[in-house]
Enzyme design. Structure first.
Site, short mmCIF file in Angstrom:
data_model
loop_
_atom_site.label_atom_id
_atom_site.label_comp_id
_atom_site.label_asym_id
_atom_site.label_seq_id
_atom_site.Cartn_x
_atom_site.Cartn_y
_atom_site.Cartn_z
N PRO A 1 0.84 -1.21 0.00
CA PRO A 1 0.00 0.00 0.00
C PRO A 1 0.87 1.25 0.00
CG PRO A 1 -0.05 -1.09 2.14
CD PRO A 1 0.67 -2.01 1.22
N CYS B 1 0.59 5.48 -0.49
CA CYS B 1 -0.28 6.65 -0.63
C CYS B 1 0.04 7.40 -1.91
CB CYS B 1 -0.13 7.57 0.57
SG CYS B 1 -0.83 6.89 2.08
N ALA C 1 -3.40 3.44 2.00
CA ALA C 1 -4.15 3.64 3.24
C ALA C 1 -5.46 4.36 2.92
CB ALA C 1 -3.33 4.45 4.23
N GLN D 1 -6.42 -1.49 2.27
CA GLN D 1 -5.88 -1.19 3.59
C GLN D 1 -6.79 -0.14 4.25
OE1 GLN D 1 -2.28 1.31 4.45
NE2 GLN D 1 -1.42 -0.63 5.19
N TYR E 1 0.52 5.80 13.01
CA TYR E 1 -0.87 6.19 12.87
C TYR E 1 -1.67 5.68 14.07
CZ TYR E 1 0.80 7.49 8.28
OH TYR E 1 1.52 8.06 7.26
N ARG F 1 -1.18 -4.72 9.25
CA ARG F 1 0.18 -4.18 9.11
C ARG F 1 0.61 -3.58 10.44
NH1 ARG F 1 3.16 -0.62 4.40
NH2 ARG F 1 3.45 -2.75 3.65
N GLY G 1 7.20 -2.41 -2.73
CA GLY G 1 6.68 -1.06 -2.81
C GLY G 1 7.31 -0.25 -3.93
#
Length: 363
Positions: free
Chosen positions: A23, A25, A59, A101, A186, A234, A332
Site C-alpha cells: 500500500p 499513498c 491507506a 488497507q 498512525y 500491518r 513497494g
C-alpha cells in the site's frame, strides 16, 4: 515452478503468487473528497496487469479525520465504495487478488501532501482537529502542530464502528482481503506504543491495555468480513527507539498471536515512524526482513507473515519465499519503478506465467 510463483491459500482465498503490491499513498483525490479517481484505477490496475498476485490500495481512511492529507483515499460512505468498486473488479479480472488497507492517521492527520511540504494544515487551509490516545501532538519541527484531542470512550467506540462500517463497504465493493493499518505512527500504532500512549484506563498502561484497540478493531473487521476471506494487519515491528521505553519486536511477536486469536490471518511487517526520529537503520536490501523472521519463528500460532523493505529484484523475492523466511514478498518502490515487476520476475526466474494476451508479443 519457483517458490515466488507458487500460490498461497489463506482461508478459501488463493493468491496466485507471493508478490504483493505494498500500500502506497498517492495523495491524488480530486476536490479533497476522498473519492478514487482515474489515477487510482490506473495505478492499481497496471500492477494487476503486471502480474502481482495481490494488489492492495493505499491507506484508505475509515473516516474524514482519519486521512493523512485532504487528498487521501477514503471509504467512509457508499459513494466512496462505489468509486473503488472498479478497482477491485479490474484487479480480479487480471487474475490478481484485490485488497484494501483500512486506516486512521490519528495525530499524524491533517497535513499537506509530501511534495507540498507535509506541514500541518490549519482550518483555513482545509485542515481539521486530530485525535490520538493522548493529547500530545506530533512533534513538528516548527512546533506548530494542531491540538490533539485525547479520545474518550465514546470516541474510541466511534473509531471501532468506523473500521467495521468501512470493512462492510469494502466487502460489498468486491475486495477479497482487508488489511488493518496498525503501523507507521498512525492511530492504532499510537495506542500500542508507550511512546505515544500515556492513558491510565483500559486502553493504556500495560501491553494488554495499549494493544486493546488494535485487537478490537481487528475483531470488528473480522466480524463483518466473509469467513472464507483473509484479514491482514500491518504493524511496525519496532519503534527503533532502543534508548527509551518503546514498542519492540518482542511486543510484536506477542501481538501477532493475539491478533491471530481475534481472526487475523497474516501480519504485514513494517517498522518505525512513531516519532520523527523513529526511523530504520537502513542496511541495504531486505533491511526489515529480520523482524518478519522473528515474528514468523517465535509466534505460537500459524499466522502468516509478509515482509517489506528494500525488495527490488526477482532473486531477492524468490530467496525470501524459497527459504521460508516469509509468506509474501511485499514490494513497494520497485513497483513504482516497474509496474510489471512480477512479469519480469517470472521471466528472470523461468516461471511459467501467462501475461495478458495483449502483451504476449513482449514476453
Amino acid at each position: 515452478m519457483t517458490a515466488l510463483f507458487s500460490s498461497l491459500s489463506l482461508r478459501e482465498t488463493t493468491i496466485p503468487n507471493r508478490i504483493m503490491v505494498s500500500p502506497m499513498c498517492q495523495y491524488s483525490c480530486e476536490d479533497r473528497d476522498g473519492l478514487a479517481t482515474e489515477w487510482h484505477r490506473t495505478h492499481l490496475g497496471s500492477r494487476a496487469v503486471g502480474g502481482a498476485g495481490l494488489v492492495m490500495t493505499e491507506a484508505t481512511a475509515v473516516e474524514p479525520r482519519g486521512r493523512i492529507s485532504p487528498e487521501d483515499l477514503g471509504i467512509w460512505s457508499d459513494e466512496h465504495a462505489a468509486a473503488l468498486e472498479p478497482v477491485a473488479e479490474f484487479a480480479r479480472e487480471q487474475g490478481s487478488v484485490p485488497a484494501i488497507q483500512l486506516a486512521h492517521a490519528g495525530r499524524k492527520a491533517s497535513t499537506s501532501r509530501p511534495w507540498e511540504g507535509h506541514d500541518p494544515l490549519g482550518p483555513d487551509e482545509g485542515g481539521w482537529d486530530v485525535v490520538g490516545p493522548s493529547d500530545d501532538p506530533w512533534p513538528y519541527a516548527d512546533d506548530e502542530a494542531p491540538k490533539t484531542e485525547k479520545l474518550d470512550q465514546a470516541g474510541i467506540e466511534s473509531v471501532i464502528d468506523s473500521f467495521r462500517a468501512a470493512a462492510e463497504r469494502a466487502r460489498d465493493a468486491g475486495f477479497e482481503i482487508a488489511e488493518v493499518h496498525a503501523a507507521h505512527g498512525y492511530l492504532l500504532h499510537e495506542f500500542c506504543s508507550p511512546v505515544t500512549n500515556h492513558r491510565e484506563d483500559d486502553y493504556g498502561g500495560d501491553f494488554e491495555g495499549r494493544t486493546r484497540l488494535a485487537r478490537e478493531v481487528t475483531a470488528a473487521v473480522r466480524e463483518v468480513w466473509p469467513d472464507d476471506k483473509p484479514v491482514f494487519v500491518r504493524i511496525s515491528a519496532t519503534d527503533w527507539l532502543p534508548d527509551r521505553e518503546s514498542w519492540t519486536v518482542e511486543d510484536s511477536v506477542r501481538l501477532a498471536d493475539d491478533l491471530h486469536e481475534v481472526g487475523a490471518d497474516l501480519i504485514d511487517v513494517s517498522g518505525g515512524a512513531i516519532t520523527p526520529d523513529s526511523t530504520p537503520p537502513y542496511a541495504g536490501p531486505n533491511y526489515q526482513l529480520k523482524y518478519a523472521e522473528r515474528i514468523r519463528e517465535e509466534t505460537d500460532s500459524d499466522i502468516g507473515v509478509g515482509t517489506v523493505g528494500g525488495i527490488t529484484t526477482a532473486q531477492q523475492a524468490e530467496a525470501i519465499v524459497g527459504n521460508d523466511r516469509a509468506d509474501l514478498a511485499i514490494v513497494g518502490r520497485e513497483h513504482l519503478r516497474d509496474p510489471y515487476f512480477a512479469l519480469h520476475a517470472a521471466e528472470e526466474l523461468g516461471a511459467e506465467v501467462e501475461p495478458p494476451v495483449q502483451y504476449h508479443r513482449a514476453f
